[in-house]
Design a protein around this motif. Structure first.
Motif, PDB file in Angstrom:
ATOM      1  N   SER A   5       0.846  -1.198   0.000  1.00 49.84           N
ATOM      2  CA  SER A   5       0.000   0.000   0.000  1.00 49.84           C
ATOM      3  C   SER A   5       0.881   1.246   0.000  1.00 49.84           C
ATOM      4  O   SER A   5       2.073   1.175   0.280  1.00 49.84           O
ATOM      5  CB  SER A   5      -0.912   0.001   1.228  1.00 49.84           C
ATOM      6  N   GLY A   6       0.279   2.353  -0.330  1.00 46.44           N
ATOM      7  CA  GLY A   6       1.007   3.624  -0.338  1.00 46.44           C
ATOM      8  C   GLY A   6       0.317   4.632  -1.225  1.00 46.44           C
ATOM      9  O   GLY A   6      -0.692   4.345  -1.861  1.00 46.44           O
ATOM     10  N   ASP A   7       0.893   5.799  -1.249  1.00 49.48           N
ATOM     11  CA  ASP A   7       0.345   6.895  -2.056  1.00 49.48           C
ATOM     12  C   ASP A   7       0.535   6.626  -3.543  1.00 49.48           C
ATOM     13  O   ASP A   7       1.387   5.837  -3.942  1.00 49.48           O
ATOM     14  CB  ASP A   7       1.034   8.215  -1.708  1.00 49.48           C
ATOM     15  N   SER A   8      -0.235   7.335  -4.329  1.00 52.45           N
ATOM     16  CA  SER A   8      -0.103   7.255  -5.778  1.00 52.45           C
ATOM     17  C   SER A   8       1.307   7.678  -6.177  1.00 52.45           C
ATOM     18  O   SER A   8       1.822   8.688  -5.696  1.00 52.45           O
ATOM     19  CB  SER A   8      -1.136   8.182  -6.421  1.00 52.45           C
ATOM     20  N   GLY A   9       1.941   6.878  -7.001  1.00 52.37           N
ATOM     21  CA  GLY A   9       3.285   7.200  -7.462  1.00 52.37           C
ATOM     22  C   GLY A   9       4.394   6.766  -6.522  1.00 52.37           C
ATOM     23  O   GLY A   9       5.555   7.098  -6.728  1.00 52.37           O
ATOM     24  N   ALA A  10       4.061   6.014  -5.475  1.00 53.27           N
ATOM     25  CA  ALA A  10       5.057   5.614  -4.475  1.00 53.27           C
ATOM     26  C   ALA A  10       5.885   4.405  -4.906  1.00 53.27           C
ATOM     27  O   ALA A  10       6.859   4.069  -4.252  1.00 53.27           O
ATOM     28  CB  ALA A  10       4.370   5.328  -3.138  1.00 53.27           C
ATOM     29  N   GLY A  11       5.471   3.732  -5.978  1.00 50.46           N
ATOM     30  CA  GLY A  11       6.244   2.588  -6.457  1.00 50.46           C
ATOM     31  C   GLY A  11       5.652   1.231  -6.129  1.00 50.46           C
ATOM     32  O   GLY A  11       6.357   0.225  -6.152  1.00 50.46           O
TER      33      GLY A  11
END
Length: 70
Positions: free
Chosen positions: A47-53
């Motif tokens: 999981s993570g923010d948009s564009g985090a990889g």
């Protein structure tokens, strides 16, 4: 670059993942070892923010699992 990735995979597979620096290969190796030892399915939540990889991380983990599982 490809050889460098294979070297990293080999280090995480042969070593002790929790004693090494955090890396997606370490996470994949711990799941693989648990799956083999306990004969139970495993899931990895990324999981993570948009564009985090997230997508690239998943690709590396899948490549790792395919490589070590043969």
């Amino acid at each position: 670059r490809q050889m460098c990735i294979r070297d990293s995979m080999a280090r995480y597979h042969a070593g002790t993942p929790h004693a090494m620096e955090p890396h997606v290969f370490g996470i994949a190796e711990r799941c693989y070892r648990y799956m083999r030892a306990h004969k139970r399915d495993q899931s990895i939540v990324v999981s993570g923010d948009s564009g985090a990889g997230k997508t690239e991380s998943c690709k590396y983990m899948m490549r790792y699992l395919c490589t070590v599982a043969g």
